[in-house]
Design an enzyme around this catalytic site. Structure first.
Site, short mmCIF file in Angstrom:
data_model
loop_
_atom_site.label_atom_id
_atom_site.label_comp_id
_atom_site.label_asym_id
_atom_site.label_seq_id
_atom_site.Cartn_x
_atom_site.Cartn_y
_atom_site.Cartn_z
N ARG A 114 0.83 -1.21 0.00
CA ARG A 114 0.00 0.00 0.00
C ARG A 114 0.86 1.25 0.00
O ARG A 114 0.59 2.22 -0.72
CB ARG A 114 -0.94 0.01 1.20
CG ARG A 114 -1.86 1.22 1.22
CD ARG A 114 -2.85 1.19 2.35
NE ARG A 114 -2.24 1.46 3.65
CZ ARG A 114 -2.92 1.68 4.77
NH1 ARG A 114 -4.25 1.63 4.75
NH2 ARG A 114 -2.31 1.91 5.90
N TYR A 131 -6.38 9.29 -0.05
CA TYR A 131 -6.57 7.87 -0.32
C TYR A 131 -7.61 7.32 0.64
O TYR A 131 -7.83 7.85 1.74
CB TYR A 131 -5.25 7.09 -0.23
CG TYR A 131 -4.96 6.46 1.11
CD1 TYR A 131 -5.40 5.18 1.42
CD2 TYR A 131 -4.22 7.15 2.06
CE1 TYR A 131 -5.13 4.61 2.65
CE2 TYR A 131 -3.93 6.59 3.29
CZ TYR A 131 -4.39 5.31 3.58
OH TYR A 131 -4.12 4.76 4.80
N PHE A 173 3.66 2.89 6.23
CA PHE A 173 3.82 4.12 5.44
C PHE A 173 3.07 5.29 6.07
O PHE A 173 3.59 6.40 6.20
CB PHE A 173 3.33 3.86 4.02
CG PHE A 173 3.28 5.08 3.15
CD1 PHE A 173 4.37 5.45 2.39
CD2 PHE A 173 2.12 5.86 3.07
CE1 PHE A 173 4.33 6.57 1.57
CE2 PHE A 173 2.07 6.97 2.26
CZ PHE A 173 3.18 7.34 1.52
N ASP A 174 1.82 5.07 6.48
CA ASP A 174 1.00 6.13 7.07
C ASP A 174 1.65 6.71 8.31
O ASP A 174 1.75 7.94 8.48
CB ASP A 174 -0.38 5.59 7.45
CG ASP A 174 -1.15 5.04 6.27
OD1 ASP A 174 -0.58 4.21 5.53
OD2 ASP A 174 -2.31 5.42 6.09
N THR A 175 2.10 5.83 9.20
CA THR A 175 2.69 6.28 10.46
C THR A 175 3.97 7.06 10.20
O THR A 175 4.19 8.12 10.79
CB THR A 175 3.00 5.07 11.36
OG1 THR A 175 1.78 4.36 11.62
CG2 THR A 175 3.61 5.52 12.67
#
Length: 430
Positions: A109, A127, A219-221
């Site tokens: 992702r 997203y 990735f988000d963190t």
């Protein structure tokens, strides 16, 4: 329209907007409705989602057409699917002008978002997960602060008081524990790192994405921690969220990868491998002018954090003093207890109270902290000397009471000196 196979090198160069009479930093400039291209690019990362993809895209398209006042694009990021997902995506692309497809040869992702966001020409990038667990009513509140220039990133949060969430106890506990870990290890202040509902301004993304290593769920963190440390404003939107019972996320593998990511990012922050100071100078928001004359900005928060550190230090000091008092005497016990807590107190205030990170200046801060410690020692030792002169055999409660009072006075002096001398912003920038 042919399907694009996207690689990170496909990202076009970005040109800074022309300066106006009163310049506004690019990351703050409002995005006008007259922007010729899509203002919003919503990316849907998918892997083997042939059943859910078409209902998701059509529902999202209908919602944006009805509620979003600017041009938009929906980008399906196919992560090397092995079923008919890509064929479904291409059918949607042919049927709906606002839908495009990007095909990636590898899963992940984070890789999909990094690649598609880097190549997008939209000024606002978002997203969401294909299962649409998050209510779409939160989409406009999510991106509006980015379009106006008020905020730099926006996240949906399932952990706000007025969020409405339906999910199992296991996932609820995992989510809350993970966010506690982030707060305890990386000093994160955002409330929900893992909600699949986020947006970012493209000019900010262009600065942050090259520094992000993770290609999966962490990735988000990593993006949020880097943004927060860079002084960017993160807008949080409470969401209504319903768990997808058919989720294919491997919780154990994802949790292990997240913990490894926390350790890696924490190490990079400590060693200075992440250039957060440079990013803060380029992207961070300038300090506010004092709203009340004589009251420095940030003082209330610093007082709260300093008090917390001080309470912990005082408790440790008293325990050590009582343990040493019967062996080495009052003055020696006071000296040793203060010395053992002084270094930890300076380090904790450096990081938690005044937000100084990295090794730069750490030695000087500790030396100056020892000077402050010496002044505190003078106050507490002097109080013990005065007590001994006034009473030959003072009781232990009286002795502790005098020490607590002296420590309170030393604490006030320590805060003033740490703020005005040791960690003063002008000295830190020099």
């Amino acid at each position: 329209m042919p399907t694009a196979t996207v690689t990170p090198q496909d990202a076009p160069g970005r040109t800074a907007p022309r300066a106006t009479r009163t310049p506004v930093p690019a990351a703050r400039r409002p995005i006008l409705a007259t922007h010729p291209a899509a203002v919003l690019d919503v990316v849907i990362p998918v892997y083997n989602e042939q059943a859910d993809l078409e209902p998701c895209v059509r529902r999202l398209y209908a919602h944006l057409t009805r509620t979003f006042p600017y041009p938009f694009r929906i980008t399906i990021a196919d992560n090397a699917s092995t079923d008919a997902t890509l064929a479904v995506a291409e059918t949607l692309q042919a049927a709906i002008a606002e839908v495009t497809v990007a095909h990636l040869e590898q899963k992940g992702r984070g890789r999909a978002l990094h690649t598609v966001w880097s190549a997008s020409d939209a000024p606002v990038l978002a997203y969401m997960d294909v299962d649409l667990s998050t209510d779409l009513a939160a989409l406009l509140p999510l991106v509006a602060p980015l379009i106006s220039g008020h905020s730099d990133l926006a996240i949906g949060t399932r952990l706000a008081r007025d969020s409405r969430v339906v999910r199992g106890v296991k996932r609820e506990m995992i989510s809350r524990c993970y966010n506690l870990i982030l707060r305890g290890t990386l000093a994160a202040r955002f409330s929900d790192a893992q909600c699949g509902f986020k947006a970012i301004r493209a000019d900010v993304a262009a600065q942050l994405l090259p520094l992000i290593e993770d290609t999966g769920w962490f990735f988000d963190t990593e993006l949020l921690v880097l943004a927060e440390r860079s002084g960017l404003r993160i807008h949080e939107v409470p969401v209504d969220w319903v768990d997808d019972p058919d989720s294919r996320v491997d919780i154990r593998a994802t949790a292990l990868a997240d913990l490894k990511g926390v350790a890696r990012v924490g190490r990079a922050l400590v060693t200075g491998a992440l250039p957060v100071r440079d990013l803060r100078r380029q992207l961070g928001r300038a300090p506010l002018e004092p709203a009340v004359p004589g009251v420095p900005v940030g003082l209330p928060g610093q007082l709260v954090r300093f008090t917390g550190v001080g309470v912990a230090s005082t408790a440790a000091y008293l325990v050590l003093y009582l343990l040493l008092r019967g062996t080495v005497g009052a003055q020696a016990a006071n000296l040793l207890a203060l010395a053992l807590t002084a270094v930890a107190n300076t380090a904790a205030n450096r990081r938690l109270t005044f937000g100084v990170r990295g090794r730069a200046g750490a030695g000087r801060h500790q030396l100056e902290g020892l000077v402050v410690f010496g002044l505190g020692l003078g106050l507490t030792s002097g109080s013990l000397a005065v007590l001994s002169a006034l009473a030959s055999h003072p009781g232990r409660p009286l002795e502790l009471g005098i020490l607590i009072g002296a420590n309170l006075a030393a604490t006030v002096l320590r805060f003033v000196l740490l703020r005005a001398w040791v960690f003063h912003p002008h000295r830190r920038q020099a």
